[in-house]
Design an enzyme around this catalytic site. Structure first.
Site, PDB file in Angstrom:
ATOM      1  CE  LYS A  51      -3.356  -1.173  -0.593  1.00 46.10           C
ATOM      2  NZ  LYS A  51      -3.646  -1.922  -1.857  1.00 46.10           N
ATOM      3  CG  HIS A 107       4.652  -6.410  -1.218  1.00 43.47           C
ATOM      4  ND1 HIS A 107       4.680  -5.065  -1.489  1.00 43.47           N
ATOM      5  CD2 HIS A 107       3.431  -6.834  -1.623  1.00 43.47           C
ATOM      6  CE1 HIS A 107       3.534  -4.705  -2.057  1.00 43.47           C
ATOM      7  NE2 HIS A 107       2.765  -5.756  -2.155  1.00 43.47           N
ATOM      8  CB  SER A 137      -3.965   2.362   1.884  1.00 47.64           C
ATOM      9  OG  SER A 137      -4.085   1.807   0.613  1.00 47.64           O
TER      10      SER A 137
HETATM   11  P1  A3P Z   1      -5.334   4.457  -1.173  1.00 47.98           P
HETATM   12  O1  A3P Z   1      -5.936   3.172  -0.675  1.00 47.98           O
HETATM   13  O2  A3P Z   1      -4.893   5.365  -0.064  1.00 47.98           O
HETATM   14  O3  A3P Z   1      -6.186   5.160  -2.160  1.00 47.98           O
HETATM   15  P2  A3P Z   1      -0.225  -0.451  -3.542  1.00 47.98           P
HETATM   16  O4  A3P Z   1      -0.229  -0.440  -5.026  1.00 47.98           O
HETATM   17  O5  A3P Z   1       1.149  -0.435  -2.931  1.00 47.98           O
HETATM   18  O6  A3P Z   1      -1.059  -1.543  -3.000  1.00 47.98           O
HETATM   19  O7  A3P Z   1      -0.851   0.934  -3.050  1.00 47.98           O
HETATM   20  C1  A3P Z   1      -2.191   1.221  -3.294  1.00 47.98           C
HETATM   21  C2  A3P Z   1      -2.405   2.681  -2.955  1.00 47.98           C
HETATM   22  O8  A3P Z   1      -1.800   3.476  -3.976  1.00 47.98           O
HETATM   23  C3  A3P Z   1      -3.885   3.035  -2.922  1.00 47.98           C
HETATM   24  O9  A3P Z   1      -3.986   4.077  -1.943  1.00 47.98           O
HETATM   25  C4  A3P Z   1      -4.095   3.554  -4.339  1.00 47.98           C
HETATM   26  O10 A3P Z   1      -5.221   4.379  -4.490  1.00 47.98           O
HETATM   27  C5  A3P Z   1      -2.793   4.351  -4.498  1.00 47.98           C
HETATM   28  N1  A3P Z   1      -2.482   4.655  -5.892  1.00 47.98           N
HETATM   29  C6  A3P Z   1      -2.388   3.815  -6.942  1.00 47.98           C
HETATM   30  N2  A3P Z   1      -2.160   4.499  -8.089  1.00 47.98           N
HETATM   31  C7  A3P Z   1      -2.112   5.808  -7.744  1.00 47.98           C
HETATM   32  C8  A3P Z   1      -1.939   7.018  -8.485  1.00 47.98           C
HETATM   33  N3  A3P Z   1      -1.787   7.026  -9.797  1.00 47.98           N
HETATM   34  N4  A3P Z   1      -1.944   8.195  -7.800  1.00 47.98           N
HETATM   35  C9  A3P Z   1      -2.114   8.210  -6.460  1.00 47.98           C
HETATM   36  N5  A3P Z   1      -2.303   7.099  -5.709  1.00 47.98           N
HETATM   37  C10 A3P Z   1      -2.303   5.907  -6.345  1.00 47.98           C
END
Ligand code: A3P
Length: 295
Positions: A51, A107, A137
Site C-alpha cells: 500500500k 514486497h 489503505s
Molecule cells: P489508497 O488506498 O490510499 O487510495 P499499492 O499499489 O502499494 O497496493 O498501493 C495502493 C495505494 O496506492 C492506494 O492508496 C491507491 O489508491 C494508491 N495509488 C495507486 N495508483 C495511484 C496514483 N496514480 N496516484 C495516487 N495514488 C495511487
C-alpha cells in the site's frame, strides 16, 4: 530453516524471520530458494511495503520501458510485465527465459531478496509512504482481498498493524531494513507523497536512475497516464481483470483515494498519538521524513 510461528491475530499468515507470509500462497521453501535466484546485471527490482504505491510505480515503469504500453497498442497486464518474485503461482512464465532487462516487483524485506542483488549492479527502486496512510489503505484492502483475513473494525486492525501481524510484517522493520542496508544495494528511494506533489520530477528521477532517456513528449505521456484519474479509468491498472477469489470489487476498488492524509478521517486522536510515540521510538534517529498531510 528458522522456526515458523503462526501469527496470532491473523490465521492466514505465518511469521518467518520477522516477516509475515500468506500460508497458502508463499511456502517457506520457495521463499528460501529465492536467495539463490540468479540476478542479471540489468535486472530492475521495484520494492515496497504493501500500500505504498506499488501498482503506481509498476505502472510508471511499464510506461517508461514499453512504448507499446505508452501509446496504447499493447494490452499486457502490468503484473505480467513486472511480475512478483515471491508470488510464483501468479505467473506462467519462467523468469529465466524473460528478455532483458527483466523488471520485478516485490514486497520482500532486504533479508529475503536474492543475494545477487547485493552486487550493486542490478537496480532497486524502493517506494515508501507515510505509515498512517499505509494503515488506512491496508485496512480497506484487507476487506476486499479474499486471501486476507478481514478485521472486525479499524481498532482491531490498528493493533494488528502495530504488532506487525499483517502481510509483510512490521512497517518499521521493512523500511528500516532497507534503509539501513542501503549501502549493500544500487538503490533509489522514492516517496509516495513526492509522487503526489510532483510526479514529473519523480518520473524524471526514476528515468535518470535507470538510464532511460525519454524525450519531453514521452515523459508527458508517462506522467499523464500515471495520474490517479487516468489509472482509475484503466481496467488493467485498476486490477479489474483479477478473479473474484482474489479481489472483491463489490467491497472496494484498488484505486481507492490516492491522497495524502486520509488517515485523519479514520484514526482517532488517541490512536494517532500512540502511533507518533512508537514512530518516534523506532524512527527518531533515522534521517527519513514523511509528509503526513497536504498542509
Ligand atoms: P489508497 O488506498 O490510499 O487510495 P499499492 O499499489 O502499494 O497496493 O498501493 C495502493 C495505494 O496506492 C492506494 O492508496 C491507491 O489508491 C494508491 N495509488 C495507486 N495508483 C495511484 C496514483 N496514480 N496516484 C495516487 N495514488 C495511487
Amino acid at each position: 530453516m528458522d522456526t515458523i510461528t503462526p501469527v496470532l491475530r491473523d490465521s492466514n499468515l505465518y511469521r518467518y524471520q520477522g516477516f509475515c507470509f500468506f500460508k497458502e500462497l508463499m511456502p517457506p521453501e520457495y521463499i528460501d530458494s529465492l536467495q539463490n535466484f540468479k540476478i542479471k546485471e540489468d535486472d530492475v527490482f521495484m520494492i515496497t511495503y504493501p500500500k505504498s504505491g506499488t501498482i503506481w510505480t509498476q505502472h510508471i515503469l511499464s510506461l517508461i520501458y514499453s512504448e507499446g504500453y505508452r501509446n496504447g497498442t499493447e494490452q499486457i497486464e502490468t503484473s505480467e510485465r513486472i511480475p512478483w518474485i515471491e508470488f510464483q503461482f501468479l505467473h506462467k512464465n519462467d523468469h529465466n527465459s524473460r528478455p532483458s532487462p527483466r523488471l520485478f516487483a516485490s514486497h520482500l524485506s532486504s533479508r529475503f531478496v536474492p543475494q545477487g542483488l547485493k552486487n550493486r549492479k542490478a537496480k532497486v527502486i524502493y517506494v515508501m509512504r507515510n505509515p498512517k496512510d499505509v494503515i488506512k489503505s491496508l485496512y480497506h484492502f484487507e476487506a476486499m482481498a479474499a486471501f486476507a483475513e478481514t478485521s472486525p473494525d479499524f481498532d482491531h486492525f490498528f493493533m494488528k498493524f502495530l504488532e506487525g501481524d499483517v502481510f509483510a510484517g512490521s512497517w518499521f522493520d521493512h523500511v528500516l531494513g532497507w534503509y539501513k542496508h542501503k549501502e549493500d544495494f544500487n538503490i533509489l528511494f522514492i516517496k509516495y507523497e513526492d509522487m503526489i506533489m510532483d510526479l514529473r520530477s519523480v518520473v524524471k528521477q526514476i528515468c535518470t536512475f535507470l538510464g532511460k532517456a525519454l524525450d519531453d513528449e514521452s515523459l508527458d505521456i508517462v506522467v499523464k497516464k500515471a495520474t490517479f484519474n487516468e489509472m482509475k479509468k484503466e481496467p488493467l491498472a485498476n486490477k479489474e481483470n483479477m478473479p473474484e477469489e482474489f479481489f472483491d470489487s463489490k467491497v472496494g476498488q484498488f484505486m481507492r483515494k490516492g491522497t495524502i492524509g486520509d488517515w485523519k478521517n479514520t484514526m482517532t486522536v488517541a490512536q494517532s498519538e500512540a502511533f507518533d510515540r512508537i514512530y518516534q521510538e523506532k524512527m527518531g534517529d533515522v534521517d527519513l521524513h514523511f509528509t503526513w498531510d497536504m498542509n
